[in-house]
Design a protein around this motif. Sequence first.
Motif, PDB file in Angstrom:
ATOM      1  N   ASP A 338       0.781  -1.090   0.102  1.00 49.47           N
ATOM      2  CA  ASP A 338       0.011  -0.084   0.036  1.00 49.47           C
ATOM      3  C   ASP A 338       0.789   1.214   0.063  1.00 49.47           C
ATOM      4  OD1 ASP A 338      -2.279  -1.414   0.060  1.00 49.47           O
ATOM      5  OD2 ASP A 338      -2.401  -1.591   2.275  1.00 49.47           O
ATOM      6  N   GLN A 341       2.708   2.078  -3.422  1.00 52.48           N
ATOM      7  CA  GLN A 341       1.710   2.516  -4.394  1.00 52.48           C
ATOM      8  C   GLN A 341       1.550   3.983  -4.350  1.00 52.48           C
ATOM      9  OE1 GLN A 341      -2.563   1.709  -3.821  1.00 52.48           O
ATOM     10  NE2 GLN A 341      -2.931   1.629  -5.895  1.00 52.48           N
ATOM     11  N   ILE A 342       2.134   4.620  -3.585  1.00 52.19           N
ATOM     12  CA  ILE A 342       2.002   6.112  -3.176  1.00 52.19           C
ATOM     13  C   ILE A 342       3.144   6.786  -3.194  1.00 52.19           C
ATOM     14  CG2 ILE A 342      -0.555   6.098  -2.520  1.00 52.19           C
ATOM     15  CD1 ILE A 342       0.518   6.905   0.239  1.00 52.19           C
ATOM     16  N   ASP A 424      -4.273  15.460 -10.123  1.00 51.68           N
ATOM     17  CA  ASP A 424      -6.067  15.848  -9.502  1.00 51.68           C
ATOM     18  C   ASP A 424      -6.481  16.519 -10.760  1.00 51.68           C
ATOM     19  OD1 ASP A 424      -8.103  16.258  -8.063  1.00 51.68           O
ATOM     20  OD2 ASP A 424      -7.124  17.752  -6.751  1.00 51.68           O
ATOM     21  N   LYS A 458       3.272   7.513  -8.646  1.00 53.08           N
ATOM     22  CA  LYS A 458       2.849   7.171  -7.280  1.00 53.08           C
ATOM     23  C   LYS A 458       1.898   8.477  -6.546  1.00 53.08           C
ATOM     24  CE  LYS A 458       5.978   4.029  -6.825  1.00 53.08           C
ATOM     25  NZ  LYS A 458       5.832   2.608  -6.745  1.00 53.08           N
ATOM     26  N   GLU A 460      -0.226  10.294  -8.557  1.00 56.57           N
ATOM     27  CA  GLU A 460      -1.617   9.943  -9.378  1.00 56.57           C
ATOM     28  C   GLU A 460      -2.362   9.053  -8.242  1.00 56.57           C
ATOM     29  OE1 GLU A 460      -3.445   8.839 -13.418  1.00 56.57           O
ATOM     30  OE2 GLU A 460      -1.403   9.208 -13.165  1.00 56.57           O
ATOM     31  N   ALA A 461      -1.535   7.821  -8.001  1.00 59.41           N
ATOM     32  CA  ALA A 461      -2.271   6.815  -7.116  1.00 59.41           C
ATOM     33  C   ALA A 461      -2.674   7.384  -5.621  1.00 59.41           C
ATOM     34  CB  ALA A 461      -1.350   5.616  -6.946  1.00 59.41           C
ATOM     35  N   TRP A 462      -1.827   8.323  -5.139  1.00 57.70           N
ATOM     36  CA  TRP A 462      -2.371   8.864  -4.009  1.00 57.70           C
ATOM     37  C   TRP A 462      -3.456   9.773  -4.067  1.00 57.70           C
ATOM     38  CZ3 TRP A 462      -2.289  14.293  -2.387  1.00 57.70           C
ATOM     39  CH2 TRP A 462      -2.586  14.377  -1.052  1.00 57.70           C
ATOM     40  N   ASN A 464      -5.750   9.251  -6.382  1.00 51.99           N
ATOM     41  CA  ASN A 464      -6.902   8.425  -6.813  1.00 51.99           C
ATOM     42  C   ASN A 464      -7.424   7.716  -5.514  1.00 51.99           C
ATOM     43  OD1 ASN A 464      -7.162   9.520  -9.383  1.00 51.99           O
ATOM     44  ND2 ASN A 464      -5.686   7.891 -10.078  1.00 51.99           N
ATOM     45  N   THR A 465      -6.642   7.501  -4.761  1.00 53.91           N
ATOM     46  CA  THR A 465      -7.021   6.402  -3.487  1.00 53.91           C
ATOM     47  C   THR A 465      -7.123   6.851  -2.125  1.00 53.91           C
ATOM     48  OG1 THR A 465      -4.589   5.674  -3.222  1.00 53.91           O
ATOM     49  CG2 THR A 465      -5.955   4.418  -4.878  1.00 53.91           C
ATOM     50  N   HIS A 466      -6.692   8.050  -1.797  1.00 54.37           N
ATOM     51  CA  HIS A 466      -6.616   8.652  -0.633  1.00 54.37           C
ATOM     52  C   HIS A 466      -6.862  10.048  -0.378  1.00 54.37           C
ATOM     53  CE1 HIS A 466      -4.238   5.288   1.053  1.00 54.37           C
ATOM     54  NE2 HIS A 466      -3.566   5.333  -0.038  1.00 54.37           N
ATOM     55  N   ARG A 472     -11.266  16.743  -4.212  1.00 55.01           N
ATOM     56  CA  ARG A 472     -10.744  16.689  -5.282  1.00 55.01           C
ATOM     57  C   ARG A 472     -10.940  18.191  -6.310  1.00 55.01           C
ATOM     58  NH1 ARG A 472      -9.602  11.577  -7.444  1.00 55.01           N
ATOM     59  NH2 ARG A 472      -8.304  12.878  -9.202  1.00 55.01           N
TER      60      ARG A 472
END
Length: 580
Positions: A338, A341-342, A424, A458, A460-462, A464-466, A472
């Motif tokens: 996890d 991922q970020i 974002d 990383k 972008e993943a943050w 999208n997921t956190h 946003r």
Amino acid sequence: MPIVAQSTETTDWVSRFADEVIEESERRAPGKPVVVASGLSPSGPIHLGNLREVMTPHLVADEIRRRGHEVRHLISWDDYDRYRKVPNGVEGTDAGWAEHIGKPLTSVPAPVGSAYPNWAEHFKAAMVESLAELGVEFDGISQTAQYTSGVYREQILHAMKHRGDIDAILDQYRTKKAPAKKQQQKAVDAAELEAEEGSGAAEEDDGSSGSAGYFPYKPFCGSCGKDLTTVTAYDDDTTELTYVCTEDGFTETVLLSEFNRGKLVWKVDWPMRWAYEGVIFEPSGVDHSSPGSSFQVGGQIVGIFGGERPIGPMYAFVGISGMAKMSSSKGGVPTPADALQIMEPQLLRWLYARRRPNQSFKIAFDQEIQRLYDEWDKLDGKVEDGSALPADLAAHSRAVRTAAGELPRTPRPLPYRTLASVADITAGAEDQTLRILSELDPANPLSTLDEVRPRLDKAEAWINTHVPADQRTIVRDEPDTDLLKSLDESARQSLRLLTDGLADHWSLDGLSHLVYGVPKVQAGFSADATAKELPPEIKTAQRTFFALLYHLLVSRDTGPRLPTLLLAVGQERVRSLLGE
């Protein structure tokens, strides 16, 4: 073992432990590889607290390798531990898994949909992949393989022969017998506590105590496969052992000298392995520092096997922003996968390297990750220009490379917060992302997004997921005509000053100068005036101006840094939304 000059990085905790471990290894096992160890139980998702069990010896082992010594970093996969409880937060588990409690982890089916043959292999695989990304070199040892192949047979027979000595050591820490119900609750509490420790193994009972006496060995039942067994007879000469299963009443008599379906109880198993593997260094969780804990008791039991307790620093807990001490038994806690991922491996390694093992710290999955990245990039700059302090330089070195070489890194590491803001705003559209990032520094534009990967991915993943949906950034489609009409002349002038300067300041640095400069110019000062030259009211005017821009661009009070936001929106659209 080669004699190599001591590392110059002597100001950090890693080097100090490396000195001690090398000296101790020369005393105990001269001429042999230095052995450090970790233990992980794949009883569920292996979380970031467990990672400290690996990173502490890894960093020490890597420093020893840098000095030219041969090192073995053992990771014992405690996959022959009993399946203690169904962890929360694991998809595809329900009441059906409870029927497997008491079996070895490798005898429990994998979660639904898994590509792996059993429960242990499923959770082990994710950790192995993360350790590879982190540059952790290790020798993995499956305790299922060790026990079922008879590797520990001599050690088991030795423990059974000396069961009285082991019992006497354990008895020093046993409390007076409480009523049966209270004793049962204490056993449950002990199991929960030990599962929280970093050693990776869940606490079992001290051994099999019945009418035949104490035994430090638990067979797995030949009928139900569980460890709910009690040894009822044992003959030291013939090694004939009889046990009964309290689950289904099954009883069996075997020759322990030929029997491989069982294991030593944890408080005996761990010190046995120290002696068997010749472990010099192995850390343990904070709970091990209490009297009667596995590490403390093991320090006495290991002598029965002819070994010595390792150098074993206590390590503190690792938390995440907004969450207390991690526990894999609770479920839903972040894993190394996890985190990776970020964030890049270098940042995660740095978080573990810069703090002494007995210092707790948190890993950020919220907005704090942007500050951490800023801090990391600042350190990167200090290392580059030679101004980093020795301890910081050492932690940085351990983060970016191992004895085997440098970890892959982002060729052009733009600020994480900038990449997150762009991701974002663009919702991952690569053409728009490349356009915006190329305009950050027109004199040195990006030619491809590969230059900013993997950091861009990383970030972008943050996003999208956190980042919650209500936080946003959504750029307005049309100007806010009502707000524009309500503005007084001063506010209108501030917008004109901004739009008039866009073309000449269209870069990250240029727009930063412009947006901060507009309130200064309106107040009669130079746009270049420093904070010392300005009255306090200018800061208030800047905040008011920024809030106005955010409302006109994204209909909120705040948002990404304005220079980044302006670049993302584009000159023409900015002009339109600001009423030009």
